[in-house]
Design an enzyme around this catalytic site. Structure first.
Site, PDB file in Angstrom:
ATOM      1  CB  THR A  44      -0.948  -0.044   1.225  1.00  0.00           C
ATOM      2  OG1 THR A  44      -1.889   1.015   1.118  1.00  0.00           O
ATOM      3  CG2 THR A  44      -0.210   0.089   2.544  1.00  0.00           C
ATOM      4  CD  GLU A  74      -7.999  -0.184  -5.776  1.00  0.00           C
ATOM      5  OE1 GLU A  74      -9.143   0.018  -6.182  1.00  0.00           O
ATOM      6  OE2 GLU A  74      -6.989   0.186  -6.373  1.00  0.00           O
ATOM      7  CG  HIS A  93      -6.359  -2.138 -10.277  1.00  0.00           C
ATOM      8  ND1 HIS A  93      -7.300  -1.613 -11.135  1.00  0.00           N
ATOM      9  CD2 HIS A  93      -6.307  -1.275  -9.236  1.00  0.00           C
ATOM     10  CE1 HIS A  93      -7.786  -0.491 -10.632  1.00  0.00           C
ATOM     11  NE2 HIS A  93      -7.194  -0.253  -9.485  1.00  0.00           N
ATOM     12  CG  HIS A  95      -6.272   4.107 -11.656  1.00  0.00           C
ATOM     13  ND1 HIS A  95      -6.127   4.874 -10.530  1.00  0.00           N
ATOM     14  CD2 HIS A  95      -6.825   2.936 -11.242  1.00  0.00           C
ATOM     15  CE1 HIS A  95      -6.563   4.194  -9.467  1.00  0.00           C
ATOM     16  NE2 HIS A  95      -6.985   3.010  -9.874  1.00  0.00           N
TER      17      HIS A  95
HETATM   18 ZN   LIG Z   1      -7.615   1.457  -8.429  1.00  0.00          ZN
END
Ligand SMILES: [Zn+2]
Length: 266
Positions: A44, A74, A93, A95
């Site tokens: 994190t 997440e 994952h 963005h």
């Molecule tokens: Zn995200």
């Protein structure tokens, strides 16, 4: 792959995600399932461009920490995918801007415009918005995980997964690249769909080549059905909830409804 190799690979892929603009600041997360109950994940509050091999977090399949490093908030998204898909060993994952633009605009990437994408990725559905790192997000993903290898999450970003981390990363890049091409084609007046017969042939090729399995025939976009490809709802992975199958079946019924209505109109 042993743990040391996995650590090296996650740091390498994290750098690529950052360098290629898929993530900024603390965005995104990557994980590898090392064995049945151990996951190595990005920590994190760390830039994916500046991770160290020692800084990675180790958890079990319920997300319980197995070392002193705290995994990304997440991680639940990754764990859901591992639980539903025993064939998947890595999740990525990010963005990515063009893919995330689709998700922010409320659009799936489900138009059959590029043959390579049908061969290697299939269509990418948009899952309903859910607050990141809560059950809302994972519940919204559930119906799609068995049949897709990449998802767009509304107003959030993209996730792709594969048998190994390079496959997950490549799928994420294919998704981002497709989104970019679709946006550019729109500026030129819009992309043309591939003809139905061509889609059927591509699906045959991808299954023979082992790019995607028959489970991908049940994808939530319309073009597979329009191409009259049989969707075998019995294709199942252990651990799939019934809700997943019911949700997909409902979508098909709706589609059949729509088609028969269209036939009446015609
Ligand atoms: Zn995200």
């Amino acid at each position: 792959m042993d743990e040391a190799q996995a650590r090296k690979l996650i740091v390498e892929v994290g750098k690529l995600l950052y360098d290629r603009g898929h993530v900024v600041a603390f965005d995104g997360n990557v994980s590898i399932r090392l064995d049945e109950n151990t996951v190595l994940a990005t920590p994190t509050m760390t830039s994916k461009g500046r991770m160290t091999e020692e800084g990675l977090a180790l958890t079990d399949l319920d997300g319980k920490a197995l070392n002193q490093n705290k995994a990304s908030s997440e991680l639940a998204m990754h764990l859901l995918i591992y639980r539903m898909r025993p064939d998947i060993h890595a999740v990525c994952h990010a963005h990515s801007p063009h893919a995330t633009a689709f998700s922010a605009a409320g659009l799936a990437i489900d138009k059959p415009i590029l043959s390579e994408v049908i061969l290697t990725l299939g269509c990418v559905p948009l899952t309903e918005y859910g607050t990141p790192s809560t059950d809302e997000l994972t519940e919204a993903m559930k119906p799609f995980v068995p049949h897709h290898n990449a998802l767009l999450m509304a107003n959030h970003g993209a996730v792709a997964y594969g048998e190994h981390l390079w496959q997950a990363f490549d799928r994420l890049e294919t998704l981002e690249h497709t989104a970019k091409i679709a946006i550019l084609a729109k500026a030129l007046g819009g992309a043309n769909d591939l003809p139905k017969e061509a889609i059927g042939k591509l699906i045959e090729i991808r299954e023979k080549a082992g790019f995607l399995g028959a489970n991908a025939r049940c994808q939530a976009c319309g073009y597979l059905h329009e191409a009259q490809i049989a969707c075998d709802l019995d294709v199942d992975y252990p651990g799939n909830g019934d809700s997943a199958v019911q949700k997909i079946a409902f979508t098909r019924e709706e589609l059949i409804d729509l088609l028969s209505q269209a036939a009446k109109l015609g």
